[in-house]
Write an enzyme that holds these catalytic residues in place. Structure first.
Site, mmCIF file in Angstrom:
data_model
loop_
_atom_site.group_PDB
_atom_site.id
_atom_site.type_symbol
_atom_site.label_atom_id
_atom_site.label_comp_id
_atom_site.label_asym_id
_atom_site.label_seq_id
_atom_site.Cartn_x
_atom_site.Cartn_y
_atom_site.Cartn_z
ATOM 1 N N CYS A 221 70.711 29.042 95.287
ATOM 2 C CA CYS A 221 71.278 29.725 96.453
ATOM 3 C C CYS A 221 70.350 30.771 97.042
ATOM 4 C CB CYS A 221 72.613 30.359 96.077
ATOM 5 S SG CYS A 221 73.770 29.208 95.317
ATOM 6 N N HIS B 203 74.762 35.458 101.017
ATOM 7 C CA HIS B 203 75.023 34.088 100.590
ATOM 8 C C HIS B 203 76.528 33.900 100.496
ATOM 9 C CE1 HIS B 203 75.337 30.425 98.403
ATOM 10 N NE2 HIS B 203 75.651 31.000 97.258
ATOM 11 N N ASN C 272 80.537 27.017 99.741
ATOM 12 C CA ASN C 272 79.224 27.398 99.225
ATOM 13 C C ASN C 272 78.245 26.251 99.475
ATOM 14 O OD1 ASN C 272 76.953 27.995 97.692
ATOM 15 N ND2 ASN C 272 78.093 28.700 95.907
#
Length: 335
Positions: free
Chosen positions: A118, A258, A288
């Site tokens: 990520c 994020h 996500n």
């Protein structure tokens, strides 16, 4: 980001892409034992985008990259470096960046994939900006792209509600002094690698009947432990980057974190003292998307006309590895 020769590097254009198919929480209710309320209250996610069988990471990456290049007004022949941040490459090799380079008609440029989960998009920004500073290239293409649905176990209710597919891209180039990437903080701690990983498919556990039967080719995560470390490291990384840039929190126009979990986002923003209206959140629509999430959120913010010349943006991420990073950018200043 300014080097010793005074060259500053910034964002010339942004782009993003997502599959058409939408997988809602109500769809997941029919697949595993969960509920829309449970998912929303614990993650902030209402829906996510999912690729079809024919779509790969490179397809999304090229869509986002074309939009970024169009926004930047930069032709393929002007790109000297292509970096694709991803944990879901089309294949082990050649790299997804090579496939994207060919698909976009970029001739001869260096191209490689970067695996930092990520945090990959911010790692990619740092690497590409350094290449421009050195004088080796003038423009670089940085893409965060994922097809996480391809490695998500839709029988595991603890993980399948979290992940989606998408891509975000930027074109980097020289900008006027005082603009562009002002600071970058990157870090990692492999001691926590087993908290978020894809156990099989590499040289440690090559694909076999056993690894497939044990469902080891899907994302495995210890959510509670990841949550605690994420809140701390994202806050620390952002604070360090702001100090490096010589800026205070009151000078930040937007925090773009994020998009992993709304509770992580809220906790990080609270730690930094950044009010809700200055925090970019789109996790409700995408879930996500790992390395793609910051790029998508940045592109949506830019295309909505919310960024003016001189605005300070802080991007911060945390992911498997474990990795983390924060980047401070002053918007505009194209030369």
């Amino acid at each position: 980001m300014a080097s010793g020769n005074g060259l500053s590097v910034g964002i010339w254009g942004t782009g993003s892409a997502a599959p058409e198919r939408v997988l809602t929480n109500f769809d997941l209710e029919r697949m595993v034992e969960t509920s829309d309320e449970w998912i929303r209250t614990r993650t902030g996610i209402r829906e996510r985008r999912i690729c079809d069988e024919q779509t790969a990471t490179s397809d999304l990456a090229m869509q986002a990259a074309r939009r970024a290049m169009e926004a930047a007004g930069v032709a393929p022949e002007a790109i000297g470096l292509v970096v694709v941040a991803t944990v879901t490459p089309d294949m082990a090799f050649p790299s997804t960046a090579n496939l994207v380079q060919h698909g976009l008609g970029i001739k001869g440029a260096a191209a490689f994939d970067l695996a930092a989960a990520c945090s990959g998009f911010l790692y990619g920004l740092d690497v590409a900006a350094s290449a421009i500073q050195s004088g080796r290239v003038r423009h670089a293409l940085v893409i965060g792209a994922e097809c996480l649905s391809k490695i998500t176990d839709y029988t595991d209710r603890s993980t399948c509600v979290l992940f989606g597919d998408g891509a975000g891209a930027v074109v980097l180039g020289p900008v006027s002094e005082g603009h562009g990437i002002l600071a970058s903080q990157l870090g990692s701690d492999g001691a926590y690698g087993d908290l978020l990983c894809l156990p099989a498919g590499g040289s440690r556990r090559p694909a076999s009947e056993r690894t497939v039967a044990e469902r080891l080719h899907y994302i495995k995560m210890q959510g509670n432990e990841v949550f605690k470390i994420a809140v701390r490291t994202m806050g620390e990384a952002a604070e360090q980057a702001l100090r490096q840039a010589g800026l205070g929190v009151d000078q930040v126009r937007y925090l773009i974190p994020h998009q992993a979990n709304i509770r992580i986002i809220d906790a990080a923003a609270k730690r930094l003292g950044i009010p809700e209206e200055r925090v970019v959140v789109n996790i409700d629509r995408y879930g996500n998307t790992s390395a793609a999430s910051i790029g998508i959120a940045l592109d949506e913010t830019a295309r909505a006309g919310k960024l003016a010349d001189g605005d300070v943006v802080v991007m911060v991420a945390f992911g498997g590895g474990l990795t983390w990073g924060a980047t401070v950018v002053r918007w505009g200043g194209r030369t």
